[in-house]
Design an enzyme around this catalytic site. Structure first.
Site, PDB file in Angstrom:
ATOM      1  N   ASN B 128      -9.172   2.471   7.781  1.00  0.00           N
ATOM      2  CA  ASN B 128      -9.795   1.074   7.421  1.00  0.00           C
ATOM      3  C   ASN B 128      -8.991   0.055   8.232  1.00  0.00           C
ATOM      4  OD1 ASN B 128     -11.683   1.883   5.499  1.00  0.00           O
ATOM      5  ND2 ASN B 128     -10.624   0.870   3.739  1.00  0.00           N
ATOM      6  N   MET B 129      -9.741  -0.922   8.558  1.00  0.00           N
ATOM      7  CA  MET B 129      -9.288  -2.185   9.248  1.00  0.00           C
ATOM      8  C   MET B 129      -8.054  -2.647   8.585  1.00  0.00           C
ATOM      9  SD  MET B 129     -10.636  -4.189  11.526  1.00  0.00           S
ATOM     10  CE  MET B 129     -12.511  -4.587  11.412  1.00  0.00           C
ATOM     11  N   LYS B 130      -7.704  -2.545   7.363  1.00  0.00           N
ATOM     12  CA  LYS B 130      -6.633  -2.992   6.752  1.00  0.00           C
ATOM     13  C   LYS B 130      -5.417  -2.233   6.872  1.00  0.00           C
ATOM     14  CE  LYS B 130      -6.941  -6.457   3.926  1.00  0.00           C
ATOM     15  NZ  LYS B 130      -7.975  -7.061   3.795  1.00  0.00           N
ATOM     16  N   GLY B 131      -5.720  -0.732   6.922  1.00  0.00           N
ATOM     17  CA  GLY B 131      -4.756   0.159   7.044  1.00  0.00           C
ATOM     18  C   GLY B 131      -3.806   0.368   5.814  1.00  0.00           C
ATOM     19  N   GLU B 135       0.531  -1.486   8.409  1.00  0.00           N
ATOM     20  CA  GLU B 135      -0.006  -0.921   9.680  1.00  0.00           C
ATOM     21  C   GLU B 135      -1.562  -0.738   9.542  1.00  0.00           C
ATOM     22  OE1 GLU B 135       1.520  -0.083  12.345  1.00  0.00           O
ATOM     23  OE2 GLU B 135       3.592   0.311  11.702  1.00  0.00           O
TER      24      GLU B 135
END
Lengths: 523, 251
Positions: B128-131, B135
């Site tokens: 995911n984008m958010k990580g 990170e």
């Protein structure tokens, strides 16, 4: 109780938008039924059993009706034709079909009975079956009079061994240790089975199959241990996935007390078709309402994929939508276990204050609902010592803000399904904090210009904005554009789409009629 | 105090005291006999000076124990070799730069929780984008083009989608491990790829709480990542491994 100062005009706007949203859902599913709803109707009439290949009789009948284009009038009418022309009981008819000794389609096609006669016969049969469900509900009331459930927040633990007999052992021990609620986690992927497995089961992955027999076995065990402990122990399972309403019916018959049931969870997290889900959730909630079963909604899941800080408003928006859709199934607020979760990154400064803000906001927005509060999962690591402390902070938030259903966190959350000792430790943790900080919420006030009030205001603002946007574009488009949990679902996609069926003008579902009528009358 | 790395022992509060804590449940009621059983259990594990510091009855004839003891076993730390997916972990910027410089195009990665597994938390943490834990996930990297297929993806479908997406690598997440279901799922994927002569086409990586790099290699994967893995570790491995693969093909 400490209170936030909320802008009541905004709260009103949230509810108005939700009404509009629910209207659009109603329009979207107008005139539709599903194979699962029709199987549920058969189950409610008492159709049960499996054939030699373990295919349930409700599936056998509905599949045959569907193939013969006979389902549009509803399974109730077809079952009625078969019963009247064969002069069999429901049990005998089920058995004959399971043994492949009877062709129900032939029976239906050869019957030239007056359709009003069939309908009134099935109405009476349904009314008798409904009385049984009512009696089961009254039995729960009686038992709870005699052995009252513990005080709220109720302590909710899970068992998930895969083997119902092993589950019973763990559930009994959990009740001895102070659990108020036991949930039997389902085997992974059961939500995508388009039938309900049959009989007692001893093999499962990450959980135990939801079968009517397993419900019965666990119910008996919890009744027994509850009587010994002098406390009614509530039983939970899942009416979600492709068999949502069927499992609701099984839960009503076996006296489950709570069922996981969300209007949108299946669409978002299991990629189940929207129409299928909305039609199924309406009927399943009607059954839950009639059986007096508390639903647990699944908003907490949004935060396992999306960020708990930036997406907090999506949880509240979804709670408003779930509330409105549930009330259209005649579920009263005291049966709405709206879900939310303690999932803010533990490294966030003042994260605890933000969790209190969210929990208190939800508490005040839905004052009568027994809120289902979920523990930290996303930021649980293999560090069980830190995890135990995170669970403690979660418990403290709950007792301050008066949550209803406390799904206990396990210190080994990120590692394995709970060991017996994990459950015991988490129960100790919660009991300690709930006792030690019992009246803290009544002793404190929130600063009018403080961080907690400010956070609640912000989340409420974003919730109004989101709900009004959804009301404008419709819930279906909102789901398509990924407004919840960052997951996009196309309206014509998803599993179980084939099971959505247009109702004929003479469609008949006597149970829906009876349940609705009685529930409206008792309001 | 000097440490003898050829003979290390657990450290409680004094070098080489060998102190260990453990906790477990026994299927007997709490009481003097249960406590003695717990002590004997620890003794049989070769612990010395065993102390049962806490006992609790769990009901239904089960009881819980917290036990301390000391061991006289030692480990030669200097002889330890562990299979690692990557020798060095680069950061977000270094990884993008590395791919740009060495491969010159974004790497294409397909991710899925395969079989009946519905737990996407691990896969999302990496993709995911958010990580996760500050990170960014692979979606955020300009030098990765990703497709997250989500949960409960059959192996056949994963292969089909990977071909369609023209993927360089597959990321498989397996969280549910009851009755070794993950091993079955993972083995099946490798077998399917081999049967269709596609094994060399993809770099395949598996992650999950019970996955180690060693287990992954044993099952025919290129790498395995366990609990607590952050996106840059996976991204670094993919960058280096695909650099070797792609530039080998071209040479």
């Amino acid at each position: 109780m400490a209170k936030l100062d909320l802008d009541q005009n905004k709260v009103k706007r949230c509810r108005l938008a939700s009404v509009k949203i629910a209207d659009s859902v109603d329009n979207y599913i107008e005139g539709l039924t599903t194979t699962s709803v029709e199987r549920t109707i058969l189950r409610l009439y008492g159709v049960d059993g499996v054939n030699s290949e373990e295919i349930p009789v409700p599936n056998l009948i509905v599949d045959q009706l569907n193939k013969a284009d006979l389902l549009e009038a509803g399974a109730a009418v077809r079952l009625g034709q078969a019963l009247l022309s064969s002069q069999l009981t429901v049990e005998d008819l089920s058995e004959a079909i399971a043994e492949n000794k009877l062709d129900i389609i032939k029976l239906i096609n050869n019957s030239n009975l007056n359709s009003n006669k069939v309908k009134s016969y099935m109405r009476e049969l349904a009314s008798n079956r409904a009385k049984k469900i009512k009696a089961i509900r009254e039995k729960r009331d009686e038992l709870q009079q005699e052995y009252p459930p513990g005080p709220k927040p109720w302590l909710y633990v899970i068992v998930a061994t895969g083997n119902i007999y092993e589950d019973v052992q763990q559930a009994r021990a959990a009740a001895r240790q102070g659990a108020d609620i036991v949930a039997v986690i389902r085997s992974t992927a059961q939500s995508l089975l388009d039938y309900v497995p049959y009989g007692p089961t001893t093999e499962g992955f990450g959980g135990t199959y939801a079968t009517q027999e397993n419900f019965k076995i666990m119910r008996e065990a919890l009744d027994e241990v509850g009587q010994e402990e002098g406390r009614y122990i509530q039983l939970v399972n899942y009416c979600s996935g492709l068999c949502m309403p069927e499992i609701a019916a099984m839960g009503a018959i076996e006296r489950l007390d709570m069922m996981l049931n969300d209007a949108m969870y299946g669409i978002l997290f299991r990629d189940i078709n929207m129409k299928r889900t909305f039609v199924d959730q309406y009927f399943s909630r009607l059954i839950n309402a009639y059986a007096g079963i508390i639903i647990n909604t699944g908003e907490d899941n949004y935060l396992t994929t999306a960020d708990a800080l930036s997406e907090a408003h999506t949880v509240v928006a979804s709670q408003f939508i779930n509330e409105e859709l549930a009330s259209r199934s005649q579920l009263p607020p005291e049966l709405m276990g709206l879900g939310h979760a303690f999932e803010i990154d533990p490294t966030v400064k003042d994260g605890f204050l933000l969790e209190i803000a969210q929990a208190q906001l939800v508490r005040q927005l839905f004052p009568e609902a027994p809120l289902k509060y979920m523990p930290p999962t996303k930021y649980m690591t293999g560090d069980i010592f830190k995890g135990h402390l995170q669970d403690g902070m979660f418990n403290l938030t709950s007792i301050i803000t008066g949550q209803g259903i406390q799904l206990l966190g396990m210190l080994t959350e990120a590692i394995h399904t709970p060991f017996m000792q994990d459950r015991a430790l988490s129960l100790e943790n919660a009991k300690y904090i709930f006792n030690n900080a019992c009246n803290l919420g009544g002793e404190i006030q929130f600063k009018p210009d403080g961080k907690i009030q400010g956070r609640a205001d912000k989340v409420l603002d974003e919730t109004v904005e989101m709900l009004e946007e959804i009301a404008e574009k419709g819930l279906i488009s909102a789901l398509e554009s990924g407004l919840f949990a960052g997951i996009e679902r196309p309206r014509n996609g998803g599993k179980g789409k084939d099971g959505v069926i247009k109702k004929a003008s003479d469609y008949y579902n006597p149970f829906a009629e009876i349940f609705r009528k009685e529930l409206v009358a008792s309001e | 105090m000097s440490r003898d790395l050829t003979a290390i022992k657990p450290y409680g509060d004094t070098m080489n005291d060998g102190k260990i804590q453990l906790s477990f449940t026994l299927p007997v009621p709490a009481g003097p006999e249960g406590k003695e059983a717990a002590r004997k259990m620890a003794s049989q594990l070769n612990l010395k000076e065993v102390e049962v510091v806490h006992t609790k009855d769990l009901g239904e004839d089960f009881s819980f124990y917290i036990v301390y003891g000391q061991t006289d076993k030692t480990i030669d730390y200097t002889k330890i070799r562990v299979a690692r997916a990557t020798s060095s972990v680069m950061d977000y910027y270094e990884i993008n730069e590395y791919i740009e410089e060495n491969i010159g195009r974004p790497l294409r990665v397909v991710g899925a929780c395969t079989g009946s597994d519905a737990h996407t938390v691990g896969l999302d943490a990496i993709m995911n984008m958010k990580g996760y834990s500050g990170e960014y996930g692979l979606e955020r990297y300009p030098m990765f083009k990703t497709l997250n297929l989500g949960s409960q993806v059959p192996n056949e479908e994963l292969i089909h989608k990977a071909l369609e997406f023209d993927a360089d690598a597959m990321l498989i997440s397996q969280v549910v491990t009851q009755k070794d279901i993950h091993v079955k799922n993972l083995t099946e994927l490798v077998e399917l790829l081999e049967a269709e002569r596609l094994r060399d086409k993809f770099t395949i990586v598996v992650g999950g709480p019970r996955i180690s790099h060693e287990l992954a290699l044993e099952l025919g994967f290129d790498a395995g990542f366990g609990i607590g893995t952050l996106p840059p570790e996976v991204a670094s491995f993919l960058a280096e491994e695909l650099n070797r693969e792609i530039n080998k093909e071209e040479n």
